[in-house]
Each structure stands twice: as C-alpha cells, then as structure tokens.
Design a protein around this motif. Structure first.
Motif, PDB file in Angstrom:
ATOM      1  N   ARG A  81      51.172  56.516  60.305  1.00 51.70           N
ATOM      2  CA  ARG A  81      50.681  55.917  61.543  1.00 51.70           C
ATOM      3  C   ARG A  81      51.141  56.683  62.781  1.00 51.70           C
ATOM      4  O   ARG A  81      52.240  57.234  62.811  1.00 51.70           O
ATOM      5  CB  ARG A  81      51.147  54.465  61.665  1.00 51.70           C
ATOM      6  N   GLY A 134      42.099  52.579  63.720  1.00 56.67           N
ATOM      7  CA  GLY A 134      43.288  51.902  64.211  1.00 56.67           C
ATOM      8  C   GLY A 134      42.996  50.609  64.923  1.00 56.67           C
ATOM      9  O   GLY A 134      41.850  50.142  64.973  1.00 56.67           O
ATOM     10  N   GLU A 158      47.336  53.790  64.949  1.00 56.09           N
ATOM     11  CA  GLU A 158      46.239  54.465  64.253  1.00 56.09           C
ATOM     12  C   GLU A 158      46.706  55.131  62.961  1.00 56.09           C
ATOM     13  O   GLU A 158      47.824  55.649  62.886  1.00 56.09           O
ATOM     14  CB  GLU A 158      45.653  55.519  65.190  1.00 56.09           C
ATOM     15  N   ASN A 159      45.840  55.112  61.949  1.00 51.22           N
ATOM     16  CA  ASN A 159      46.104  55.836  60.714  1.00 51.22           C
ATOM     17  C   ASN A 159      45.800  57.310  60.952  1.00 51.22           C
ATOM     18  O   ASN A 159      44.685  57.664  61.326  1.00 51.22           O
ATOM     19  CB  ASN A 159      45.231  55.281  59.575  1.00 51.22           C
ATOM     20  N   LEU A 185      45.267  47.075  59.435  1.00 49.24           N
ATOM     21  CA  LEU A 185      45.294  48.495  59.072  1.00 49.24           C
ATOM     22  C   LEU A 185      45.134  48.683  57.572  1.00 49.24           C
ATOM     23  O   LEU A 185      44.418  49.583  57.116  1.00 49.24           O
ATOM     24  CB  LEU A 185      46.599  49.132  59.551  1.00 49.24           C
TER      25      LEU A 185
END
Length: 264
Positions: free
Chosen positions: A19, A40, A33-34, A71
C-alpha cells in the motif's frame, strides 16, 4: 486531534507493504492505494476527526476496518454469476458519487428526492458496489441486477424493536447487516406495517444500518421523529438523509418539520 495526527494514526494502522499513501492538503484527504493495481480508497480527515470527538478510538477503528475490507475486496476477483443470492440493494443519499474513482459509473436508480438505490455484491465482511464495468463483464442487464436485488431484500428478516413515546409508537430495525435501510424497498413489509398503524405512518432511513417506522398519533410524534432521525443521521457510519417520509398509497413523501409541532 488534528489532521496531521489523524493522518499519522491512519497511516500507521493501515501500513502494508503493498500500500501507498497520498495526502491532498487542499482537500484534507488521505488516499490509500494498492501499489500493484492502482486501486484505492480516499477518506476525508475532517469527517473522521469530527466523529473522533464523540467516539474516540471507535471512530478510527471503524475507518481502519472498512478501508481494509474495501481494499481486500478490490484485490479479490469478483463475479456475479453463481452469487445471485448475494446481490442486494443499498440506500444512499443523492449526493453519493455516481461513479467509482476510476470514472466507471455505478448502477443505481432514483428513489426519492433525497435517496438513491445502488446495488451491491455481498462479500461477507464487506460488499462491492456494482458498476457498469462489472455488470457488462458478467453480461448482466440492469434489469437482471435490479430484480435479483429486490427479490433478495424481501428475504431479509424484519424483526424490530418497539418503543412508545408520548402516545406515539416507534419501530426500529437494526440488525447491522449493512442492509437495514434497504428494507424500505420491501413494499410487502411496509404495507403490512401500514395495516397496524393507528395514526399516520412515517418512515426514516437516517443511515444504512437502521430503518425507523413511526405510528404518529399526534403532532409531538413528528417532533420526536425529526429529533430521532437527526440524531441517527449524525452518528451513522454511512449517513443517508435526516428527512423522514410519510408512507401513503405505496408512496414516500418527505416530511418537513418546522417549529415544534408544525408539518408541511
């Protein structure tokens, strides 16, 4: 608690090798966010801080839980086919985004001037709102999703708690399954409740985890309902509307309460 401390707290508790965190100073928002998918979730810090003033650690716990679950849901492969029993309608305010952050439109229908109906695939601890991309990938029409969701909501339990205040009766449906407010779409249930009313039937969905039905027998009942709805709206995790609705002939009409006992 200020934005800097809240941001630091959330980043610490949501920290993960996959992340990344981006802070928008102008909007006072934190995006988680990934790093592999670019997907995200963005959270508004002022709203969380406001809840923290009343709920302290519980407010942060809820955000961490829902961001983590959200997520995880994005990272998992999602399919509608074979999951028909897990598709439900969810109520949202008309100010709720009409599309995902990637610009993909959500599937939704207008409900009242205050509310919209979105559609979700239940994933267990969370759910994924159905958007046009998922719908088209699975080959589902909007009508199929809508009919499946409305059929499923009628299968949900409608057990409620009852309270009598100033000669008015209030019924509370609060199972915390994420679809309490969605029961407002179960017209058979509403019509059965209507038969029990001694006075005027009013309905409220202040947030997603409660449905309030009121048997209003005097003007004080409107005041109580308004105060009650506003209180739930202010404390809800996913607020919908602070307005209540009269239920007449299968239709919902917003109630505007002015002063102590006036309604128009």
């Amino acid at each position: 608690m200020d934005s800097r401390k809240m941001r630091k707290e959330l980043e610490e508790r949501l920290k993960h090798p996959d992340r990344s965190f981006t802070y928008d100073r102008e909007k006072d928002q934190l995006r988680i966010e990934n790093i592999h998918t670019g997907k995200g979730i963005t959270v508004s810090l002022p709203g969380i801080i406001a809840k923290w003033q009343d709920q302290k650690e519980k407010a942060i716990d809820e955000v961490v839980y829902y961001v983590s679950e959200g997520l995880n849901a994005m990272e998992n492969k999602v399919e509608l086919s074979g999951k028909e029993k897990n598709i439900y309608p969810v109520m949202r305010s008309t100010s709720f985004p009409a599309e995902a952050e990637e610009g993909v439109p959500f599937l939704y229908d207008e409900h009242t001037a205050e509310t919209r109906i979105y559609y979700a695939l239940d994933l267990g601890n969370t759910y994924r709102l159905i958007d046009s991309k998922l719908q088209q990938k699975e080959g589902w029409t909007a009508k199929q999703v809508r009919e499946t969701a409305l059929f499923n909501v009628r299968s949900l339990s409608v057990q409620f708690k009852e309270d009598r205040v100033a000669d008015n009766t209030f019924y509370f449906l609060n199972t915390n399954d994420g679809y309490d407010a969605s029961r407002i779409l179960n017209t058979s249930f509403l019509n059965e409740m209507k038969k029990q009313m001694k006075g005027t039937m009013a309905v409220a969905v202040p947030h997603q985890d409660v449905l309030i039905i009121a048997d209003v027998e005097n003007n004080t009942g409107y005041d109580i309902l308004a105060q009650m709805t506003m209180s739930f709206f202010a404390s809800g995790r996913v607020p919908i509307t602070a307005l209540s609705f009269l239920y007449e002939n299968g239709e919902l009409e917003p109630i505007f309460i002015l002063g102590k006992t006036k309604k128009e």
